[in-house]
Design a protein around this motif. Structure first.
Motif, PDB file in Angstrom:
ATOM      1  N   UNK A   1      17.511   6.272 -12.417  1.00 27.67           N
ATOM      2  CA  UNK A   1      16.513   6.151 -13.465  1.00 27.67           C
ATOM      3  C   UNK A   1      15.137   5.833 -12.889  1.00 27.67           C
ATOM      4  N   UNK A   2      14.130   5.912 -13.763  1.00 26.58           N
ATOM      5  CA  UNK A   2      12.742   5.888 -13.294  1.00 26.58           C
ATOM      6  C   UNK A   2      12.042   4.546 -13.468  1.00 26.58           C
ATOM      7  N   UNK A   3      12.346   3.815 -14.558  1.00 28.37           N
ATOM      8  CA  UNK A   3      11.562   2.598 -14.867  1.00 28.37           C
ATOM      9  C   UNK A   3      12.397   1.344 -14.616  1.00 28.37           C
ATOM     10  N   UNK A   4      11.837   0.366 -13.848  1.00 28.03           N
ATOM     11  CA  UNK A   4      10.578   0.388 -13.109  1.00 28.03           C
ATOM     12  C   UNK A   4      10.783   0.983 -11.707  1.00 28.03           C
ATOM     13  N   UNK A   5       9.692   1.222 -11.007  1.00 27.06           N
ATOM     14  CA  UNK A   5       9.774   1.745  -9.643  1.00 27.06           C
ATOM     15  C   UNK A   5      10.337   0.677  -8.702  1.00 27.06           C
ATOM     16  N   UNK A   6      11.473   0.976  -8.082  1.00 21.46           N
ATOM     17  CA  UNK A   6      12.076   0.015  -7.155  1.00 21.46           C
ATOM     18  C   UNK A   6      11.227  -0.207  -5.921  1.00 21.46           C
ATOM     19  N   UNK A   7      10.594   0.864  -5.399  1.00 22.86           N
ATOM     20  CA  UNK A   7       9.720   0.719  -4.235  1.00 22.86           C
ATOM     21  C   UNK A   7       8.531  -0.181  -4.543  1.00 22.86           C
ATOM     22  N   UNK A   8       7.906   0.040  -5.715  1.00 18.20           N
ATOM     23  CA  UNK A   8       6.738  -0.769  -6.081  1.00 18.20           C
ATOM     24  C   UNK A   8       7.134  -2.220  -6.307  1.00 18.20           C
ATOM     25  N   UNK A   9       8.254  -2.436  -6.989  1.00 18.92           N
ATOM     26  CA  UNK A   9       8.714  -3.800  -7.238  1.00 18.92           C
ATOM     27  C   UNK A   9       9.117  -4.490  -5.931  1.00 18.92           C
ATOM     28  N   UNK A  10       9.900  -3.797  -5.109  1.00 18.56           N
ATOM     29  CA  UNK A  10      10.359  -4.394  -3.853  1.00 18.56           C
ATOM     30  C   UNK A  10       9.223  -4.739  -2.909  1.00 18.56           C
ATOM     31  N   UNK A  11       8.242  -3.832  -2.819  1.00 16.48           N
ATOM     32  CA  UNK A  11       7.118  -4.104  -1.920  1.00 16.48           C
ATOM     33  C   UNK A  11       6.263  -5.257  -2.428  1.00 16.48           C
ATOM     34  N   UNK A  12       6.034  -5.323  -3.740  1.00 15.41           N
ATOM     35  CA  UNK A  12       5.260  -6.431  -4.304  1.00 15.41           C
ATOM     36  C   UNK A  12       5.942  -7.763  -4.019  1.00 15.41           C
ATOM     37  N   UNK A  13       7.242  -7.830  -4.246  1.00 19.25           N
ATOM     38  CA  UNK A  13       7.965  -9.091  -4.078  1.00 19.25           C
ATOM     39  C   UNK A  13       8.131  -9.434  -2.603  1.00 19.25           C
ATOM     40  N   UNK A  14       8.591  -8.479  -1.796  1.00 17.34           N
ATOM     41  CA  UNK A  14       8.894  -8.776  -0.391  1.00 17.34           C
ATOM     42  C   UNK A  14       7.634  -9.081   0.405  1.00 17.34           C
ATOM     43  N   UNK A  15       6.640  -8.200   0.334  1.00 21.02           N
ATOM     44  CA  UNK A  15       5.421  -8.428   1.111  1.00 21.02           C
ATOM     45  C   UNK A  15       4.657  -9.648   0.595  1.00 21.02           C
ATOM     46  N   UNK A  16       4.677  -9.846  -0.721  1.00 23.54           N
ATOM     47  CA  UNK A  16       4.016 -11.029  -1.268  1.00 23.54           C
ATOM     48  C   UNK A  16       4.692 -12.311  -0.834  1.00 23.54           C
ATOM     49  N   UNK A  17       6.029 -12.345  -0.874  1.00 25.46           N
ATOM     50  CA  UNK A  17       6.758 -13.546  -0.456  1.00 25.46           C
ATOM     51  C   UNK A  17       6.562 -13.820   1.031  1.00 25.46           C
ATOM     52  N   UNK A  18       6.617 -12.777   1.847  1.00 21.96           N
ATOM     53  CA  UNK A  18       6.399 -12.964   3.287  1.00 21.96           C
ATOM     54  C   UNK A  18       4.988 -13.469   3.562  1.00 21.96           C
ATOM     55  N   UNK A  19       4.017 -12.961   2.822  1.00 22.62           N
ATOM     56  CA  UNK A  19       2.642 -13.436   2.989  1.00 22.62           C
ATOM     57  C   UNK A  19       2.545 -14.926   2.670  1.00 22.62           C
ATOM     58  N   UNK A  20       3.152 -15.361   1.568  1.00 21.79           N
ATOM     59  CA  UNK A  20       3.105 -16.777   1.203  1.00 21.79           C
ATOM     60  C   UNK A  20       3.782 -17.657   2.243  1.00 21.79           C
ATOM     61  N   UNK A  21       4.846 -17.152   2.849  1.00 23.53           N
ATOM     62  CA  UNK A  21       5.566 -17.939   3.852  1.00 23.53           C
ATOM     63  C   UNK A  21       4.771 -18.070   5.145  1.00 23.53           C
TER      64      UNK A  21
END
Length: 496
Positions: free
Chosen positions: A142-162
């Motif tokens: 399925x299409x909604x939501x984009x897994x790539x967009x969600x995963x990158x927002x969460x993973x890169x954002x969390x790594x940045x905070x750490x």
């Protein structure tokens, strides 16, 4: 008693003041995602028109330009599950090694939440992917939501905070901008490649921002409960851990004589290439009647006569252990672990130059020698490169020898000998499989050995990857120095 109450109220007051704006943003992101979800679920006509219009227009612009499609696919892979899982896993293991259990738990919980939210919402909404005139990306589900967009927002954002605390203050804002740019580009590629609608990506970004905000807020509450002051997120989740989350905080200078070392490596590479070229030309075209020529004729023919279906399958798996993907995966796991355990960039530089140099030597000598494959059935089919030297064998040899060179001087534990064994078993297994499959001569294996011995020896002499261990500046891992994972998780729950 009153003084104690004042001491507790003061950080609580600061905490409340500093988080009101953040909570408003989190609530706003959550409300925004909810709105997009409702509009998508009920197929609101204006949103439908925008989504399909953008998808069609971008497809018309992007599809005819092949190089652009290649670039977009490379960028989109940065948000794929393999890259995200690798990044988070390596970070978690490194944090546990550095005894930062709370931050490791934060990454695990944040990443697990994204993994749960993505498929759950996809199933709930059940939206089909776009249909474009010229399909340039094929993805199921399925299409909604984009897994790539969600995963990158969460993973890169969390790594940045750490890892923000490990950065100098002047680099924190550029790091935030850089991460934001990467997340935006990944989301853009999903629409440009025609595998997601614009609202899929926007919804994923809003959901990711809301989830990041919730987990960061929970982490700050955790800190407050343990008596640590509330700090703005621009300083990272755990400012006190700056030294521990820095990749190599104990190393001041990578190489003492960088210019001289660079010149030595370049000259050495040329000499190693010359030796490979000379040996390759001899065994390929001038060794008729010699023992080497008879060996190259006899061994491939013997393997071809004794092939079975079971051996075909076994050799395929062994051969895979030396291909580019396997070698890169092992390198990308080993190098971060080296940083986490020994806090030194020099061993990482040694491994990186070993593998880049091996690849360059292999490509250059293969092109120069241009040796045909053995005159037997080639089980892997036609190959674009020549037979000499074997790239699979050379890459396997270089990687496992380099790993053994790094590990053995740095620990007195029994398992160091396992790396020595792997430096022998893995290349021999790959070599036998490549010759069995009719892809290489025995002298191609000899060429790989020559490449490894000369190149790894040169880099060891120039870089001296174990100099800190040799001089006693960095203690080796001794039997009593290794804490268990349970110890780390216990520490994670102790007051700071």
């Amino acid at each position: 008693m009153g003084a104690v109450r004042d001491t507790l109220r003061r950080p609580l007051g600061h905490f409340t003041e500093r988080t009101l704006a953040g909570l408003a943003l989190v609530l706003g992101a959550g409300a925004g995602f909810g709105l997009v979800l409702v509009l998508v679920r009920f197929r609101w006509s204006p949103l439908y028109d925008v989504d399909h219009g953008v998808a069609g227009w971008l497809n018309a612009q992007v599809a005819p330009i092949g190089p652009l499609v290649t670039v977009l696919n490379a960028i989109t892979d940065l948000g794929g599950r393999p890259v995200i899982v690798w990044l988070v896993t390596v970070a978690v293991v490194g944090l546990l090694i550095r005894r930062q259990g709370r931050l490791a738990v934060y990454l695990i919980a944040t990443g697990a939440g994204a993994l749960i939210l993505d498929p759950s919402l996809k199933t709930l909404v059940d939206r089909l992917r776009p249909e474009v005139a010229v399909p340039i990306g094929g993805y199921a589900g399925q299409s909604f939501p984009s897994g790539h967009a969600l995963g990158s927002m969460v993973a890169y954002g969390a790594l940045l905070l750490v890892f923000l605390p490990a950065m100098a203050p002047r680099w924190r804002r550029p790091a935030m901008i850089g991460v934001g740019t990467v997340v935006f580009l990944i989301g853009f590629t999903r629409v440009a490649l025609g595998v997601h609608f614009l609202s899929d990506v926007i919804g994923a970004w809003l959901l990711g921002a809301a989830w990041l905000g919730v987990t960061a807020y929970a982490f700050r509450l955790w800190r407050l409960e343990r008596g640590r002051p509330a700090t703005p997120l621009t300083k990272g989740l755990e400012p006190e851990a700056a030294h521990e989350v820095a990749p190599a905080p104990d190393e001041e200078k990578l190489l003492p004589h960088a210019r001289a070392g660079t010149a030595e490596i370049i000259v050495g590479w040329v000499l190693v290439f010359g030796a490979l070229y000379g040996f390759g030309m001899f065994v390929s075209y001038y060794a008729d009647g010699t023992f080497l020529a008879r060996l190259d004729e006899t061994v491939p023919a013997w393997f071809a006569d004794h092939g079975t279906a079971s051996l075909d399958e076994l050799s395929w798996w062994w051969s895979k252990a030396g291909d580019t993907h396997a070698i890169m995966l092992i390198s990308l796991v080993f190098c971060p672990l080296v940083l986490a355990v020994w806090r030194r960039w020099r061993p990482v530089l040694f491994v990186a130059l070993t593998m880049f140099g091996e690849l360059a030597l292999f490509l250059a000598s293969a092109a120069a020698v241009d040796r045909p494959r053995p005159p037997v059935e080639n089980l892997d089919g036609p190959m674009p490169t020549s037979s000499f030297p074997s790239g699979h064998i050379a890459a396997t040899l270089c990687l496992w020898v380099a790993i053994a060179v790094i590990v053995c001087p740095r620990t007195d534990r029994w398992w160091r000998w396992a790396f020595v064994a792997l430096a022998v078993v893995m290349p021999v297994g790959v070599a036998v499989s490549r010759m069995y499959r009719g892809m290489h001569h025995p002298t191609d294996f000899m060429g790989a050995i020559l490449l490894t011995a000369a190149w790894v020896g040169l880099l060891h002499w120039v870089i001296r990857p174990n100099e800190d261990a040799d001089e006693g500046n960095q203690p080796a891992i001794e039997s009593g120095d290794v804490d268990t994972l349970d110890d780390e998780l216990v520490r994670a729950g102790r007051p700071g």
